[in-house]
Write an enzyme that holds these catalytic residues in place. Structure first.
Site, PDB file in Angstrom:
ATOM      1  N   HIS A   1       0.849  -1.176   0.128  1.00 27.44           N
ATOM      2  CA  HIS A   1       0.036   0.119  -0.137  1.00 27.44           C
ATOM      3  C   HIS A   1       0.788   0.927  -0.078  1.00 27.44           C
ATOM      4  O   HIS A   1       2.029   1.256   0.532  1.00 27.44           O
ATOM      5  CB  HIS A   1      -0.665  -0.051   1.120  1.00 27.44           C
ATOM      6  CG  HIS A   1      -0.097   0.054   2.565  1.00 27.44           C
ATOM      7  ND1 HIS A   1       0.062   1.066   3.365  1.00 27.44           N
ATOM      8  CD2 HIS A   1       0.212  -0.946   3.329  1.00 27.44           C
ATOM      9  CE1 HIS A   1       0.812   0.893   4.462  1.00 27.44           C
ATOM     10  NE2 HIS A   1       0.675  -0.294   4.518  1.00 27.44           N
TER      11      HIS A   1
ATOM     12  N   ASP B   1      -0.641   4.226   0.822  1.00 24.36           N
ATOM     13  CA  ASP B   1      -1.384   5.174   1.814  1.00 24.36           C
ATOM     14  C   ASP B   1      -0.515   5.197   3.207  1.00 24.36           C
ATOM     15  O   ASP B   1       0.073   3.975   3.433  1.00 24.36           O
ATOM     16  CB  ASP B   1      -2.649   4.886   1.903  1.00 24.36           C
ATOM     17  CG  ASP B   1      -3.203   3.659   2.661  1.00 24.36           C
ATOM     18  OD1 ASP B   1      -2.465   2.716   2.001  1.00 24.36           O
ATOM     19  OD2 ASP B   1      -3.838   3.445   3.628  1.00 24.36           O
TER      20      ASP B   1
ATOM     21  N   ASP C   1       6.768   1.985   6.445  1.00 24.80           N
ATOM     22  CA  ASP C   1       5.244   1.433   6.409  1.00 24.80           C
ATOM     23  C   ASP C   1       4.270   2.050   5.527  1.00 24.80           C
ATOM     24  O   ASP C   1       3.808   2.957   5.730  1.00 24.80           O
ATOM     25  CB  ASP C   1       4.514   1.280   7.774  1.00 24.80           C
ATOM     26  CG  ASP C   1       3.367   0.648   7.933  1.00 24.80           C
ATOM     27  OD1 ASP C   1       2.839  -0.149   6.918  1.00 24.80           O
ATOM     28  OD2 ASP C   1       2.383   0.774   8.808  1.00 24.80           O
TER      29      ASP C   1
ATOM     30  N   GLU D   1      -5.136   0.673   2.890  1.00 24.91           N
ATOM     31  CA  GLU D   1      -4.882  -0.344   3.767  1.00 24.91           C
ATOM     32  C   GLU D   1      -4.878   0.220   5.227  1.00 24.91           C
ATOM     33  O   GLU D   1      -5.075  -0.666   6.352  1.00 24.91           O
ATOM     34  CB  GLU D   1      -3.273  -1.093   3.661  1.00 24.91           C
ATOM     35  CG  GLU D   1      -3.110  -2.134   4.224  1.00 24.91           C
ATOM     36  CD  GLU D   1      -2.237  -1.774   5.756  1.00 24.91           C
ATOM     37  OE1 GLU D   1      -2.243  -2.975   6.510  1.00 24.91           O
ATOM     38  OE2 GLU D   1      -2.017  -0.663   6.097  1.00 24.91           O
ATOM     39  N   GLU D   2      -4.428   1.781   5.451  1.00 26.90           N
ATOM     40  CA  GLU D   2      -4.279   2.141   6.802  1.00 26.90           C
ATOM     41  C   GLU D   2      -5.736   2.588   7.140  1.00 26.90           C
ATOM     42  O   GLU D   2      -6.012   3.314   8.330  1.00 26.90           O
ATOM     43  CB  GLU D   2      -3.359   3.301   6.525  1.00 26.90           C
ATOM     44  CG  GLU D   2      -1.938   2.763   6.162  1.00 26.90           C
ATOM     45  CD  GLU D   2      -1.189   1.968   7.534  1.00 26.90           C
ATOM     46  OE1 GLU D   2      -1.868   1.832   8.669  1.00 26.90           O
ATOM     47  OE2 GLU D   2       0.066   1.730   7.261  1.00 26.90           O
TER      48      GLU D   2
ATOM     49  N   GLU E   1       5.199  -5.477   3.989  1.00 25.43           N
ATOM     50  CA  GLU E   1       4.900  -5.016   5.308  1.00 25.43           C
ATOM     51  C   GLU E   1       6.312  -5.157   5.990  1.00 25.43           C
ATOM     52  O   GLU E   1       6.948  -6.020   5.999  1.00 25.43           O
ATOM     53  CB  GLU E   1       3.799  -5.811   6.003  1.00 25.43           C
ATOM     54  CG  GLU E   1       2.372  -5.134   5.537  1.00 25.43           C
ATOM     55  CD  GLU E   1       1.995  -3.970   5.771  1.00 25.43           C
ATOM     56  OE1 GLU E   1       2.707  -3.101   6.315  1.00 25.43           O
ATOM     57  OE2 GLU E   1       0.850  -3.645   5.604  1.00 25.43           O
TER      58      GLU E   1
ATOM     59  N   HIS F   1       4.410   4.631  12.042  1.00 26.16           N
ATOM     60  CA  HIS F   1       3.398   5.151  12.665  1.00 26.16           C
ATOM     61  C   HIS F   1       3.919   6.282  13.615  1.00 26.16           C
ATOM     62  O   HIS F   1       3.199   6.850  14.177  1.00 26.16           O
ATOM     63  CB  HIS F   1       2.273   4.440  13.292  1.00 26.16           C
ATOM     64  CG  HIS F   1       1.748   3.583  12.185  1.00 26.16           C
ATOM     65  ND1 HIS F   1       0.251   3.126  12.451  1.00 26.16           N
ATOM     66  CD2 HIS F   1       1.828   3.113  11.045  1.00 26.16           C
ATOM     67  CE1 HIS F   1       0.007   2.501  11.593  1.00 26.16           C
ATOM     68  NE2 HIS F   1       0.926   2.508  10.594  1.00 26.16           N
TER      69      HIS F   1
END
Length: 395
Positions: free
Chosen positions: A74, A76, A107, A141-142, A170, A368
């Site tokens: 992903h 995003d 990520d 995905e997030e 990932e 994150h």
């Protein structure tokens, strides 16, 4: 036209795209520009559903005669939070002291950047792989994961696409590259239990029925005894209470309702259906317990609502896929990676319905977080691992 063989350059281009879920932010456009010189056919379907934002996705295919390998991920990213707390701007991709900083660095724009660089090196050094390679990249995905991978897989399958194996990029390594390959994931099940009472004055409890007392009884039954002790491939199932809500601002009022939300990460001792039945049984039995409700003989009145789509537990058993990736990791890093099912859910939970899937990517320590960053050396190492894996898997 030059090929995108430099993972750091690829990553910088992706980080500079502000693709906070569900915005595409230019990230898929940047990725398409990297893939076109390699000969990929690229499509960018947009999926919609009432009550959710539209999401743009990317499906790219490099066709050949032979098996079909999917790389999934992903572009995003999660919001940056307090921008002032970052020592390097989150969308500038600044490199300093051996690290590249930026939201999505690990990520998981970093994993995508490395896979593209690895594939470019394969093509540059020996031509196209002996088979087909596809990239299945979402922008959801997030977020709620509704208009992303699950719909992109269905869309591709209805067009006749089949895959022999999938690699999700990932960040799977806890400390250093080579630590861990994810070969499965626990399931996830969430619910909310609400107890209905009778509002009243705290000085006259006999005229009311405090739902908080009943809720405590029910929650105790959910937490104990433990659901299981784990299995050969998975750690013990775990239930966590994630919120308790009464909505009562007054200290002298017994509330009318009290609710709590919980999430269960479960192993292969359970299916979604058997676990839901166990939760229902525990609540039904506990509802008969009147210890915390003086003067009340009737059962606790409660409601149980299941939240969000549940995720089934899965475990990949594919020697060719796991063996090729493990050997590639060991050849480059000198370490034999552990095979793990730990952690949360990922889009692999959707992919496993179509083909065997494993996950391997960067070190996830800063994902994150403020000042998310990746070691430049890790970008090169992961690219070498991916390159060797591509060669070995097709061989």
């Amino acid at each position: 036209m030059s090929l995108p063989v430099d993972p750091a350059q690829n990553l910088a281009a992706l980080i500079r795209c502000q693709s906070v879920t569900p915005a595409e932010g230019g990230a898929l456009t940047a990725l398409a520009a990297m893939l076109e010189p390699l000969g990929f056919a690229i499509e960018r379907p947009v999926f919609s559903e009432a009550g959710t934002p539209d999401v743009e996705n990317l499906y790219a295919r490099l066709s050949g005669n032979g098996p079909h390998l999917m790389f999934a991920g992903h572009t995003d990213v999660v919001p940056v939070g307090d921008v002032a707390a970052w020592t390097h701007p989150p969308f500038k991709a600044e490199a300093r002291d051996g690290f590249m900083y930026g939201r999505g660095a690990v990520d998981m724009k970093g994993g995508i950047a490395c896979f593209v660089a690895a594939l470019a090196r394969v093509v540059e050094r020996g031509g196209k792989p002996r088979g087909s390679v596809s990239l299945l990249i979402t922008g959801d995905e997030e977020g709620p994961a509704i208009n992303g991978t699950v719909k992109l897989l269905d869309w591709a399958a209805k067009r006749g696409e089949t895959w022999d194996a999938a690699l999700v990029g990932e960040p799977t390594n806890p400390q250093a590259l080579g630590d861990m390959i994810k070969i499965g994931r626990r399931g996830s099940l969430s619910g909310t239990v609400t107890v209905n009472g009778r509002q009243g004055h705290v000085a006259y409890p006999h005229l009311a029925d405090n739902p908080v007392r009943g809720l405590l009884t029910l929650l105790d039954a959910l937490l104990l005894p433990h659901l299981d002790s784990g299995t050969q491939d998975f750690q013990p199932t775990n239930l966590e209470i994630t919120s308790v809500d009464v909505g009562n601002p007054a200290t002298n009022v017994i509330p009318a309702r009290a609710s709590a939300t919980f999430n269960i990460r479960f192993n292969d001792s359970w299916t979604v259906e058997s676990l839901q039945a166990e939760i229902h049984n525990r609540l039904d039995r506990a509802a008969e317990d009147t210890r915390y409700r003086a003067g009340r003989s009737e059962p606790i009145e409660f409601e149980l609502a299941w939240r969000d789509p549940p995720s089934e537990v899965f475990l990949t058993r594919n020697d060719r896929l796991i063996g090729a990736l493990s050997a590639s990791v060991e050849a480059v890093t000198g370490k034999r990676p552990s095979l793990s099912t730990s952690g949360g859910t990922s889009d692999a939970r959707f992919i496993k319905n179509y083909c065997p899937v494993v996950e391997f990517g960067l070190v996830g320590q800063t994902m994150h977080m403020v000042d998310e960053r990746v070691a430049l050396a890790d970008l090169e190492t992961l690219t070498q691992i991916y390159e060797r894996f591509i060669r070995d898997w097709f061989a």
